[in-house]
Design an enzyme around this catalytic site. Sequence first.
Site, short mmCIF file in Angstrom:
data_model
loop_
_atom_site.label_atom_id
_atom_site.label_comp_id
_atom_site.label_asym_id
_atom_site.label_seq_id
_atom_site.Cartn_x
_atom_site.Cartn_y
_atom_site.Cartn_z
N TYR A 41 0.76 -1.15 -0.05
CA TYR A 41 0.14 -0.03 0.13
C TYR A 41 0.80 1.16 0.16
CZ TYR A 41 -4.21 2.76 0.69
OH TYR A 41 -5.24 3.77 0.52
N LYS A 96 -20.10 -20.24 -10.95
CA LYS A 96 -19.47 -20.11 -12.14
C LYS A 96 -18.12 -19.43 -11.80
CE LYS A 96 -19.90 -20.05 -16.65
NZ LYS A 96 -21.03 -19.76 -17.19
N ASP A 164 -24.45 -18.01 -21.67
CA ASP A 164 -25.81 -18.67 -22.06
C ASP A 164 -26.00 -18.74 -23.70
OD1 ASP A 164 -26.81 -19.14 -19.32
OD2 ASP A 164 -26.87 -16.95 -19.52
N ALA A 197 -35.60 -19.94 -29.74
CA ALA A 197 -35.10 -18.86 -30.31
C ALA A 197 -34.94 -17.87 -29.22
CB ALA A 197 -36.10 -18.18 -31.38
N GLY A 198 -34.18 -18.31 -28.15
CA GLY A 198 -33.90 -17.67 -27.07
C GLY A 198 -32.24 -17.38 -27.39
N ALA A 199 -31.63 -16.93 -26.38
CA ALA A 199 -30.12 -16.36 -26.53
C ALA A 199 -29.25 -17.74 -26.95
CB ALA A 199 -29.65 -16.34 -24.85
N ALA A 200 -29.59 -18.92 -26.42
CA ALA A 200 -28.75 -19.90 -26.96
C ALA A 200 -29.16 -20.42 -27.94
CB ALA A 200 -28.86 -21.23 -25.99
N ASN A 289 -32.70 -27.95 -20.64
CA ASN A 289 -32.09 -28.09 -19.12
C ASN A 289 -33.37 -27.97 -18.40
OD1 ASN A 289 -30.43 -28.39 -17.13
ND2 ASN A 289 -30.13 -26.17 -17.15
N ASN A 321 -21.16 -26.64 -20.98
CA ASN A 321 -20.50 -25.25 -21.16
C ASN A 321 -18.98 -25.23 -20.66
OD1 ASN A 321 -22.87 -24.68 -22.41
ND2 ASN A 321 -23.05 -22.52 -21.60
#
Length: 751
Positions: A41, A96, A164, A197-200, A289, A321
């Site tokens: 410091y 994660k 995702d 038709a979502g994110a993935a 999932n 993933n």
Amino acid sequence: MTKQKISREDALAFHLEPTPGKWEVTATVPMTTQRDLSLAYSPGVAVPCEDIAANPELAYDYTNKGNLVAVISNGTAVLGLGNLGALGSKPVMEGKAVLFKRFADVNSIDIELDTEDPNEFINAVRLMGPTFGGINLEDIKAPECFIIEQTLKEQMDIPVFHDDQHGTAVICAAGLLNALQISGKQIGDVKIVVNGAGAAGIACIELIKAMGAKHDNCILCDTKGVIYQGREDGMNQWKSAHAANTEARTLAEAMDGCDVFLGVSVKGAVTQEMVASMGKNAVIFAMANPDPEITPEEAHAVREDVIVATGRSDYPNQVNNVLGFPYLFRGALDIHARAINDEMKIACAEALAKLAREDVPDEVAMAYGKKLSFGRDYIIPTPFDPRLIYVIPPAVARAGMDTGVARRPIIDMDAYEASLKSRMDPTASILRGLNARARQNQATMIFAEGDDPRVLRAAVQYQRSGMGKALIVGREEDVRTKLTAEGMADAVEELEIVNAANTPHLAEYKAFLYKRLQRQGFDRHDVHRLAARDRHVFAALMLAHGHGDGLITGATRKSAHVMQRINMVFDASAEAGAVGVTALLHKGRIVLIGDTLVHEWPDEQDLATIAERSADVARHLGLEPRVAFVSFSTFGYPRSERAEKMHKAPEVLEARGVDFEFEGEMTVDVALNAQAQKSYPFSRLTGPANILVVPARHSASISTKLMQEMAGATVIGPILAGIDESIQICSTVSTVNDILNMAVLAACKVG
């Protein structure tokens, strides 16, 4: 193989103990003296501050920015649980963060932002940019996730990656490349249907198009059916970009004659009729999932030629993933990348696909209990393949350098790959392999101390983890009361409880024990009391008669008492060659210490036996034994009568003609430090020892307990070796996890 069961209590206990949450912060520099603090410091810290202000690139040299990723969410689409909010998502984001560390040695911090406003979210993340080397977005609902990611990529000069979307897409693409190779088809020719038709879903269709799939060969479906040119209902700009020129209006119509189905939708979305209508050697990735659009069993019941992948670990070809994001970020961080682009994602997918086509290491086969080879049931590498860390990041880094996003290109790729190999903790693969072997063996484990809540919880976990059957020695009412108090009343019916009152074998046990003890001062009354009332003796008798495969005891009584009881049933004495070996796991190293249990003051012959038994344990753990006989002296200096036996023990081993490395006597630093070993070029050790044979049990006990308390080492053992049956003795301070580890060792017959 028994399927694993994780109860609510197991999950909560895991997050609560030993401290709440899943990670903590530790300093990487000394922080003990005033000088240390002055450098860390004020005033020392001013020097790098000024240098970074003048040249921002130096932040990668003088701070942790270059190996730090933020896992950021607002909790609007948590796993399969929906909108749990920012705080509700924190356990997932902590998880994660620890996956980043476990699989790629990337430091990670979870950040939960309490807003559903995309602009607020974007602004908050953008302002944190200087802190991190990369941003991993997680569990944000569509379509906001598209806006957030795209805007942040435009505004920030570090990688921004919504896992995702792209994590799923990369692993899916890797598996698809191999599935098409097996089916003899080209990506540019096949008809592909994506459901969801979502994110993935949108990320999957974008990546496979970037890899060569033709626009009009790809049909995207949502809950309202096919997304076709001219459709207006339920559309947005991201769906419209993938509207196909097709007459198909339903998922069933779209799948008629198609070659590939990619599902990121809901359980049961695909019927057996749809599978039957697909083209020859069709590929089905049912990635919903937690339950797939159609199970592999259902698909294969209709036709044998389909190649099926799911998101589930209990089926072949898991689209996981964790095969992608840790290694994508590892490669990106190591070139100080400005972004993770399509070329880097494709490089990751191609490297994963290539790895699955190569010969699988034996340790992976051991961990999964079967030999894996490229084919219809193995098109994607397993998450625990040790090659991932040094195969995938270099491919990602090369792509980043080739496309100009690297601030600091890697010059020596061979040296980079070598450095990646050294990053991973070898103890993790050892413990994972033991757990896998235990599941494969399906051993019936006897837990002798059914009156202890720790033992009962470990027994429940052993059985629920799919290791095998747990037998509890105890009284049923006592077990019920203890488990109910632990919030695990439902587990009582799962366990088999055995005692002298309900066994049909008591007479057989007593006859066996009387024969062993009748010339040691024990009459029939003594033998009855031991067999019927002493749980350690009773449990050992069960094992001796084949009524279990292994025995766990010692959590409630001192090891000397337990050993004395076991010795009544088995030849488990020093004279019989029994040895106790303790494993110390610390900072990625594993060292065995012997004897920590049996020999009080071993002579040189005993020490040689301890070394041999320890070498057996090491090999059971997957280690190549290197034994050091340790003392306060090194190779005869300073001379001492007390150290003489340590000097002679290697000579005994040499005469026995053993097939492992050994050397001594030497101090511990010479045994464990490669630099210190250079002073003794004549030494027979080719590297640091992984087995330390110490002069006496007291020094073994002091060493292991000191490492445990002062250094925070994980202690497994003592592992009882050198007797005919698989018996492991816990310590009285064992945690539930310690007891479970001992059961795993017993199931694997270590020692």
